[in-house]
Enzyme design. Sequence first.
Site, PDB file in Angstrom:
ATOM      1  N   LYS A  12       0.886  -1.432   0.024  1.00 45.29           N
ATOM      2  CA  LYS A  12       0.112   0.023  -0.006  1.00 45.29           C
ATOM      3  C   LYS A  12       0.862   1.247   0.088  1.00 45.29           C
ATOM      4  O   LYS A  12       0.712   2.278  -0.589  1.00 45.29           O
ATOM      5  CB  LYS A  12      -0.941  -0.008   1.258  1.00 45.29           C
ATOM      6  N   ASP A  68      -8.571   0.829   4.268  1.00 43.88           N
ATOM      7  CA  ASP A  68      -9.166  -0.361   4.438  1.00 43.88           C
ATOM      8  C   ASP A  68      -9.811  -0.547   3.145  1.00 43.88           C
ATOM      9  O   ASP A  68     -10.401  -0.207   2.509  1.00 43.88           O
ATOM     10  CB  ASP A  68     -10.199  -0.659   5.384  1.00 43.88           C
ATOM     11  N   THR A  69      -9.326  -1.937   2.426  1.00 44.86           N
ATOM     12  CA  THR A  69      -9.406  -2.285   1.429  1.00 44.86           C
ATOM     13  C   THR A  69     -10.292  -3.756   1.120  1.00 44.86           C
ATOM     14  O   THR A  69     -10.101  -4.698   2.167  1.00 44.86           O
ATOM     15  CB  THR A  69      -8.463  -2.364   0.536  1.00 44.86           C
ATOM     16  N   PHE A 149      -0.298  -7.088  -5.546  1.00 47.05           N
ATOM     17  CA  PHE A 149      -0.310  -8.095  -4.324  1.00 47.05           C
ATOM     18  C   PHE A 149      -1.823  -8.614  -4.229  1.00 47.05           C
ATOM     19  O   PHE A 149      -2.715  -8.196  -4.910  1.00 47.05           O
ATOM     20  CB  PHE A 149      -0.070  -7.097  -2.975  1.00 47.05           C
ATOM     21  N   GLY A 150      -1.787  -9.054  -2.873  1.00 48.67           N
ATOM     22  CA  GLY A 150      -3.159  -9.659  -2.608  1.00 48.67           C
ATOM     23  C   GLY A 150      -3.982 -10.403  -3.696  1.00 48.67           C
ATOM     24  O   GLY A 150      -3.389 -11.301  -4.326  1.00 48.67           O
ATOM     25  N   TYR A 151      -5.159  -9.921  -4.030  1.00 48.88           N
ATOM     26  CA  TYR A 151      -5.876 -10.417  -5.095  1.00 48.88           C
ATOM     27  C   TYR A 151      -5.743 -10.064  -6.519  1.00 48.88           C
ATOM     28  O   TYR A 151      -6.439 -10.240  -7.261  1.00 48.88           O
ATOM     29  CB  TYR A 151      -7.412 -10.069  -4.526  1.00 48.88           C
ATOM     30  N   ASP A 152      -4.750  -8.984  -6.621  1.00 47.85           N
ATOM     31  CA  ASP A 152      -4.491  -8.590  -7.874  1.00 47.85           C
ATOM     32  C   ASP A 152      -4.543  -9.625  -9.091  1.00 47.85           C
ATOM     33  O   ASP A 152      -4.826  -9.395 -10.147  1.00 47.85           O
ATOM     34  CB  ASP A 152      -2.977  -7.688  -7.758  1.00 47.85           C
ATOM     35  N   HIS A 177      -8.984   1.511  -7.271  1.00 49.03           N
ATOM     36  CA  HIS A 177      -9.665   1.772  -6.308  1.00 49.03           C
ATOM     37  C   HIS A 177      -8.921   2.613  -5.162  1.00 49.03           C
ATOM     38  O   HIS A 177      -9.284   3.663  -4.782  1.00 49.03           O
ATOM     39  CB  HIS A 177     -10.233   0.568  -5.450  1.00 49.03           C
ATOM     40  N   ARG A 178      -7.742   2.237  -4.884  1.00 50.23           N
ATOM     41  CA  ARG A 178      -6.733   2.887  -4.038  1.00 50.23           C
ATOM     42  C   ARG A 178      -6.679   4.340  -4.734  1.00 50.23           C
ATOM     43  O   ARG A 178      -6.545   5.501  -3.960  1.00 50.23           O
ATOM     44  CB  ARG A 178      -5.678   2.152  -3.729  1.00 50.23           C
TER      45      ARG A 178
END
Length: 192
Positions: A12, A68-69, A149-152, A177-178
Site C-alpha cells: 500500500k 481499508d480495502t 499484491f493480494g487479489y491482484d 480503487h486505492r
Amino acid sequence: MQLIFATHNQHKVGEISPLLPVSIKLVALKDAGITEDIPETADTLAANAMQKAMFVYEKLKSDCFADDTGLEIDALGGRPGVYSARYAGEGKSAAKNIEKVLIEMRDKRSRAATFKTVIAAIIGGKPYLFEGAVKGFIAQQKTAGENGFGYDAIFIPDGQMVSFAQMSLEEKNSLSHRAKAVAKFIEFLNSR
Ligand code: ITT
C-alpha cells in the site's frame, strides 16, 4: 505537511507514495514508533479504516490516515468484502485467499466484482473518509504477472485485457480503487 500512514502493508505504501505531492511527507508506522498490530474488528471498510487511523491518532496526536480495502464479489453476496485480508484464515495468505475465492467461484457464470478502498484520515484532530472503487471481474484462474499484491492476480478491471498483477505500478494507479480514494484525499488536503 507530515502524514503518518497507519498500515503494516508495504505494498500500500508503494502504491500511495508516488501519488502524493512532494509537499506531503509520508511517515511509516515503524518510523513513528508503532510496531504492534493495529486491531481491525469492525464490520465495514469505513469503520475499520477509522479504527486503524484512530489507533495511531490516540497514540501520537499527529495527522494520519489508514486504508481499508475489500474485494466485493457479486456472486458471493459481496464476500470477501471487509473480510478480504483473513478470508482463508488468520495467516493472511494471499495465495490461500485467492485459492478459496477461485474454488467458491468455480461454477459461477457471473463473475462481476468491485474493489473498494476507504481511506480514513484524521487531520487537525478531525475525522474524514474518502472512497474509491473499480469494477471488474474475477478471472477463471490466477493470471500470469507478479506485480501488485493480494487479489491482484485474479482481478481484471472492466475494459482491460489483463489483471492488476500484469500491470505496471503506473497502470494500476491509473485505474485502481486505492488511487481514486487517494485522489479525493489529496483534493481535500489541497482545498484546506
Ligand atoms: P493494513 O490493515 O495494515 O493496512 P492489510 O493487508 O491488512 O494491511 P486490509 O485490511 O485493507 O489490509 O486487507 C485487505 C485485503 O485485501 C488484504 O488481503 C490485501 O492483500 C488485499 N488487498 C488490499 N488492497 C489490494 C489491492 O490493491 N489489490 C489486491 N489485493 C488487495
